[in-house]
Every structure is written in structure tokens, then in C-alpha cells.
Design an enzyme around this catalytic site. Structure first.
Site, PDB file in Angstrom:
ATOM      1  N   MET A 130      -3.136   8.977  -2.520  1.00 27.74           N
ATOM      2  CA  MET A 130      -2.852   8.863  -1.394  1.00 27.74           C
ATOM      3  C   MET A 130      -3.015   9.827  -0.873  1.00 27.74           C
ATOM      4  O   MET A 130      -2.846  11.229  -0.957  1.00 27.74           O
ATOM      5  CB  MET A 130      -1.965   8.009  -0.445  1.00 27.74           C
ATOM      6  CG  MET A 130      -1.835   6.629  -1.287  1.00 27.74           C
ATOM      7  SD  MET A 130      -3.469   5.835  -0.969  1.00 27.74           S
ATOM      8  CE  MET A 130      -3.570   4.529   0.717  1.00 27.74           C
ATOM      9  N   CYS A 131      -4.529  10.573  -0.098  1.00 29.95           N
ATOM     10  CA  CYS A 131      -4.114  11.965   0.228  1.00 29.95           C
ATOM     11  C   CYS A 131      -4.549  12.146   2.214  1.00 29.95           C
ATOM     12  O   CYS A 131      -5.029  11.212   2.380  1.00 29.95           O
ATOM     13  CB  CYS A 131      -5.668  12.473   0.229  1.00 29.95           C
ATOM     14  SG  CYS A 131      -5.210  12.876  -1.892  1.00 29.95           S
TER      15      CYS A 131
END
Length: 326
Positions: free
Chosen positions: A1-2
Site C-alpha cells: 500500500m502506498c
């Protein structure tokens, strides 16, 4: 996740920044890819690049980068897109055939700006091919920005490839980008200043100090909440000169950085922010801030680096550096 975000300095220069949030240790470091490189995974599968670029990557027999900026100021970042990404089953004759993890190198190595990429979208075929390190077909989508200020999102789903203009300069993860844009309509109450006083029957009510305008801002680490939080903070954060914009971006990303241990997966491993990357499009410079050492290091593309024969990587410190004042 970013989380990824673009930003404009007061001096008119554009930046792209991102957090790299992952549980698997990617061990990325700044890497320069010179001009005219050929990347080969299998005997029948290769692609070439024209332009030099610098970003975060790692050598797996050849270098795979996940974000960066090229010599023309085009920047991009790959972010996870689990549950939504859907790729072609196989290569297609006459197309540029790429595995998902190869797209970033091709984007930066063969395009000068967002319009140039847009003219080539119909030639691109992203197909199901596993990443050697992760042993899976990596579900990704991409944010792309250039030094004119144009920003786009590239997503491939079951109904095909989508090249979408990004009007808010933010991208996170699943759901798809258009869903995130619609969701912003639920947060029109957010504002940097306080809400006005209210009257409940005979009782006047006022806020207990500044900050009430952000009541209702989601504070968790889901992609939906990070998108809303970053879009709001980006909108109202005060811009500074080009020299200070990386500092401004580091403060914006503070709100979504994930410390180890607070976001666990089902297997007990910890998703955390392994590094932050900052890309200056005006001077093709890449800045990296790893988790272990919050010191920001940079690599600027120079003529010498762009014309190397082989890629060059720059290892970073793995412990926090501290300045002694006495």
C-alpha cells in the site's frame, strides 16, 4: 500500500512524491538507468529504453524500478492495485508487451511527457507475467506527471487500459481512481479554518480551539482514508520555493507514513513505509528518505550519469544519522 502526491513550488516547479508501504523487504535504493538500455527477462522477451532516468530500484539480474524521474522531467510511481488490476493473458503481436513490474522502466525510458505517453497507449499490452522476487503477477497501477503540471493515472482492468487525467494530484490504492474521485464529494465539510459557532436551542456552542474544520477527516491507514487525507492536506499546505519543496512534501507525507507494527497483515507481517521518494521534475533529481535513516539523500541526473554504459546504484545508510551540536 502506498500514497503518492504532486506539488507545485512557489517558483513554478513540479514535484511528485510517494511513500512505499510494503511488508516484504524490497531493499530499494537510488538507481540511475543510463540511456539506451536493453532489459531481458526471457530469451523471447526483451524491451529497450531510450532516455535515462533515476529512481528507487533493485537488481534482480537486471534493474527493476518502482518510481523515478527521467531526463525530460517525466516522473512516475507504481502503486499496488490489488483486487482491481486485470491484465492480458499473453503477449500480443505488434504491441509493446510488458509485465506489470516492467511498465515503470518503459514509461520513464521511452516517453518525454504525459502527451507523448498518451500517444503510445494503444501500442501497450500489459500481460500476466510473474515477478521473480514476489513469485506472483504484481497488481499495479501508475501515477505519471510531467514538468508542465499534467498528471495522469494508468490502470488496466477487465474492461481494458485506462489513461485518466488526475485533477487532484493524489493517488493511493484500491478501489479504482474514479471511485476515489467520487468519494471526495463526501468530504465537502472539510476546511482549514474553524467551523462557525452553533446554537442548540438556548445554548451557544463553539469549538474548543483551532482545528474544528478538519473534524471528520479519516485518520486510518486504508487507501480510501489516505486518499482523502492527502488530498485535503495537499490543497491547503503552504507552498515554498523549489529548494524547500522536498521539506514541504516530507511534512505532507508525515500524515500517511506507517510505522512498523501498527498495520498488520493476516500472517502477522507489518506493512510499513519502507521509504519516501521525492522527484523534482525541473532538474531531474531523485530524493530518497528510508525508514531506517530519515536523512534525505539525492541523486541528480548529470550528463555523465545519463551516458554511463551500465546502471549505477547508490547504497544508503541503514542507521539514523545524528548531528552532534556539542
Amino acid at each position: 500500500m502506498c500514497t503518492s502526491v504532486t506539488f507545485l513550488s512557489t517558483t513554478g516547479d513540479h514535484f511528485l512524491a510517494r511513500t512505499m508501504d510494503f511488508a516484504f523487504e524490497l531493499d530499494g535504493r537510488p538507481v540511475v538507468i543510463p540511456r539506451h538500455q536493453t532489459f531481458t527477462n526471457d530469451p523471447e522477451d526483451s524491451y529497450t529504453t531510450t532516455y535515462s532516468f533515476v529512481g528507487a530500484g533493485r537488481n534482480f539480474g537486471h534493474y527493476i524500478l518502482v518510481d523515478g524521474v527521467n531526463e525530460h522531467g517525466l516522473s512516475a510511481a507504481a502503486l499496488y492495485f490489488s483486487g482491481e488490476a486485470s491484465y492480458a493473458p499473453a503477449p500480443v503481436d505488434g504491441k509493446v508487451n510488458l509485465a506489470p513490474h516492467e511498465v515503470l522502466n518503459w514509461l520513464l525510458g521511452n516517453n518525454t511527457d504525459c502527451a507523448d505517453l498518451g500517444s503510445k497507449i494503444d501500442t501497450l499490452n500489459i500481460f500476466n507475467k510473474s515477478n521473480r522476487l514476489l513469485k506472483l503477477v504484481v497488481p499495479l497501477h501508475w501515477i505519471i506527471a510531467d514538468k508542465t503540471g499534467h498528471t495522469y493515472v494508468l490502470e488496466m482492468q477487465a474492461d481494458g487500459l485506462h489513461y485518466l487525467e488526475n485533477p487532484v494530484g493524489v493517488m493511493t490504492n484500491t478501489p479504482d481512481f474514479n471511485w476515489h474521485l467520487k468519494n471526495l464529494h463526501n468530504y465537502t465539510n472539510l476546511q482549514p479554518g474553524p467551523h462557525p459557532d452553533r446554537q442548540f436551542d438556548q445554548m451557544p456552542v463553539s469549538a474548543y480551539g483551532p482545528g474544528s474544520g478538519m473534524l471528520g477527516t479519516p485518520g486510518d491507514y486504508t487507501s480510501v482514508s489516505r486518499f482523502v487525507r492527502t488530498a485535503f492536506i495537499r490543497q491547503y499546505t503552504q507552498a515554498e520555493s523549489t529548494e524547500n519543496t522536498v521539506n514541504v512534501l516530507s511534512h505532507i507525507l508525515n500524515s500517511v507514513e506507517i510505522p512498523k507494527g501498527v498495520k498488520l497483515k493476516d500472517d502477522g507481517s507489518s506493512d510499513y513505509t519502507q521509504y519516501r521518494g521525492y522527484m523534482s521534475m525541473a532538474d531531474s533529481t531523485y530524493y530518497m528518505q528510508p525508514y531506517q535513516d530519515q536523512t534525505i539523500s539525492r541523486v541528480r541526473l548529470t550528463a555523465d550519469l545519463m551516458n554511463l554504459k551500465e546502471p549505477k546504484e547508490f547504497p544508503l545508510h541503514d542507521q539514523q544519522q545524528v548531528v552532534d551540536l556539542v
